[in-house]
Design a protein around this motif. Structure first.
Motif, PDB file in Angstrom:
ATOM      1  N   LYS A  29      22.432  41.361 -12.065  1.00 47.61           N
ATOM      2  CA  LYS A  29      22.829  42.594 -11.576  1.00 47.61           C
ATOM      3  C   LYS A  29      24.088  42.676 -10.826  1.00 47.61           C
ATOM      4  O   LYS A  29      25.082  43.446 -10.991  1.00 47.61           O
TER       5      LYS A  29
ATOM      6  N   GLY B  25      17.003  47.183  -4.258  1.00 47.59           N
ATOM      7  CA  GLY B  25      16.408  46.324  -5.326  1.00 47.59           C
ATOM      8  C   GLY B  25      16.259  46.827  -6.397  1.00 47.59           C
ATOM      9  O   GLY B  25      14.947  46.605  -7.333  1.00 47.59           O
TER      10      GLY B  25
ATOM     11  N   LEU C 233      19.212  38.143  -9.767  1.00 42.97           N
ATOM     12  CA  LEU C 233      20.428  38.788  -9.073  1.00 42.97           C
ATOM     13  C   LEU C 233      21.773  38.445  -9.577  1.00 42.97           C
ATOM     14  O   LEU C 233      22.666  39.702  -9.569  1.00 42.97           O
ATOM     15  N   GLU C 234      22.099  37.393  -9.991  1.00 43.01           N
ATOM     16  CA  GLU C 234      23.535  37.290 -10.559  1.00 43.01           C
ATOM     17  C   GLU C 234      23.879  38.156 -11.892  1.00 43.01           C
ATOM     18  O   GLU C 234      24.934  38.598 -11.814  1.00 43.01           O
TER      19      GLU C 234
ATOM     20  N   TYR D 272      28.231  33.317  -4.888  1.00 45.78           N
ATOM     21  CA  TYR D 272      28.066  34.613  -5.765  1.00 45.78           C
ATOM     22  C   TYR D 272      29.337  35.140  -5.901  1.00 45.78           C
ATOM     23  O   TYR D 272      29.526  36.660  -6.155  1.00 45.78           O
TER      24      TYR D 272
ATOM     25  N   PHE E 283      26.290  41.845   0.447  1.00 45.71           N
ATOM     26  CA  PHE E 283      24.960  41.879   0.871  1.00 45.71           C
ATOM     27  C   PHE E 283      24.699  42.518   2.282  1.00 45.71           C
ATOM     28  O   PHE E 283      25.540  42.436   3.050  1.00 45.71           O
TER      29      PHE E 283
ATOM     30  N   THR F   3      18.066  45.416 -13.176  1.00 50.03           N
ATOM     31  CA  THR F   3      19.310  45.256 -13.852  1.00 50.03           C
ATOM     32  C   THR F   3      19.376  46.494 -14.826  1.00 50.03           C
ATOM     33  O   THR F   3      20.654  47.186 -15.004  1.00 50.03           O
TER      34      THR F   3
ATOM     35  N   LEU G 185      23.608  45.878  -1.018  1.00 45.25           N
ATOM     36  CA  LEU G 185      22.157  45.353  -1.460  1.00 45.25           C
ATOM     37  C   LEU G 185      21.579  45.123  -0.324  1.00 45.25           C
ATOM     38  O   LEU G 185      21.597  44.378   0.642  1.00 45.25           O
TER      39      LEU G 185
ATOM     40  N   THR H 268      15.355  39.456  -4.817  1.00 48.13           N
ATOM     41  CA  THR H 268      15.685  40.301  -5.862  1.00 48.13           C
ATOM     42  C   THR H 268      15.767  39.499  -7.338  1.00 48.13           C
ATOM     43  O   THR H 268      16.520  38.465  -7.458  1.00 48.13           O
TER      44      THR H 268
ATOM     45  N   SER I 290      18.624  40.960  -1.316  1.00 48.36           N
ATOM     46  CA  SER I 290      19.412  40.092  -2.363  1.00 48.36           C
ATOM     47  C   SER I 290      18.595  38.649  -2.323  1.00 48.36           C
ATOM     48  O   SER I 290      18.535  38.041  -3.468  1.00 48.36           O
TER      49      SER I 290
END
Length: 253
Positions: free
Chosen positions: A63, A27, A60-61, A100, A76, A30, A49, A57, A54
């Motif tokens: 990171k 977790g 997320l995108e 993703y 994931f 960024t 992750l 978090t 995920s």
């Protein structure tokens, strides 16, 4: 490396098939991901992750884009797959992978009961969409799997399409291939290695003593997983015989 030093163990080069260091992101923000990449990217092969972090978090995108920009593979955790599967949402899980732009996925059954033939079918299906990493072993410390069964499961999952099979230990390092004390189940590991090539397995080894044990058994280029971000540099020194735990081991070799 910053200095010249003779008789250092030869490490495989990225992208590697063996000598992999899989890092557990539980977790990170960024900013933490950026700091991690700056320090540890040369010695990290893939980022996991952890479990279903995920899903909750933030950013997320953003990171994931940090990892993409650094050409750092990621995936994931298998518990997310299990969470979708037990709710009969496998197709939705596949759409999440597409959304993703995931290139890897983990298939596990550590928290659910899943017939192994069915698990292998999911491996086969997803291997046509992404690179599959599967996981063998239960998160329940009361569930002990016999060595011959470990071997059967690993072989079947590799045959079904897994790129690597993870040997379960959790982030705590006290289940699966370890006793509840964290001690390695040495007889189990020895038996597995008589039947399965070591480069096909990623051994979860979150504790330093476990990392040392596997490096002394298999060598610098053993695949190790569930490594904490702040432990990547220390692990690399253990791989190279530059920490007391393996210093004499590699000098004597």
């Amino acid at each position: 490396m910053n200095f010249e030093l003779n008789n250092i163990p030869i490490r495989t080069l990225k992208p590697r098939n063996n000598g992999i260091t899989m890092v557990m992101d539980k977790g990170m923000s960024t900013r933490q991901a950026q700091d991690f990449i700056e320090v540890a990217a040369p010695h990290t092969d893939i980022v996991k992750l952890g479990w279903a972090t995920s899903m909750v978090t933030p950013k997320l995108e953003e990171k994931l884009q940090i990892y993409r920009d650094a050409q750092m593979p990621f995936y994931f955790g298998g518990t997310l797959f299990e969470a979708f599967l037990i709710r009969n949402q496998f197709d939705a899980y596949r759409k999440v992978l597409d959304k993703y732009k995931m290139e890897y996925a983990e298939i596990s059954d550590g928290s659910i009961i899943l017939p192994h033939e069915e698990k292998c079918k999911y491996i086969d299906i997803l291997s046509k969409q992404v690179t599959v990493i599967s996981e063998v072993g239960s998160k329940d410390d009361k569930k002990i799997i016999a060595p011959y069964r470990w071997i059967e499961l690993i072989k079947a999952e590799l045959a079904a399409g897994s790129w690597k099979v993870i040997a379960e230990a959790r982030e705590s390092g006290n289940v699966g291939i370890y006793r509840e004390t964290g001690e390695v189940r040495q007889g189990l590991i020895d038996e597995i290695l008589t039947q399965v090539p070591q480069e096909s397995i990623i051994w979860e080894a979150p504790i330093k003593a476990q990392q040392v044990w596997f490096i002394k058994l298999i060598g610098s280029n053993v695949n190790l997983g569930n490594i904490a971000p702040q432990e990547v540099i220390p692990l690399e020194t253990i791989r190279l015989g530059l920490r007391g735990d393996t210093f004499d081991h590699f000098i004597s070799m």
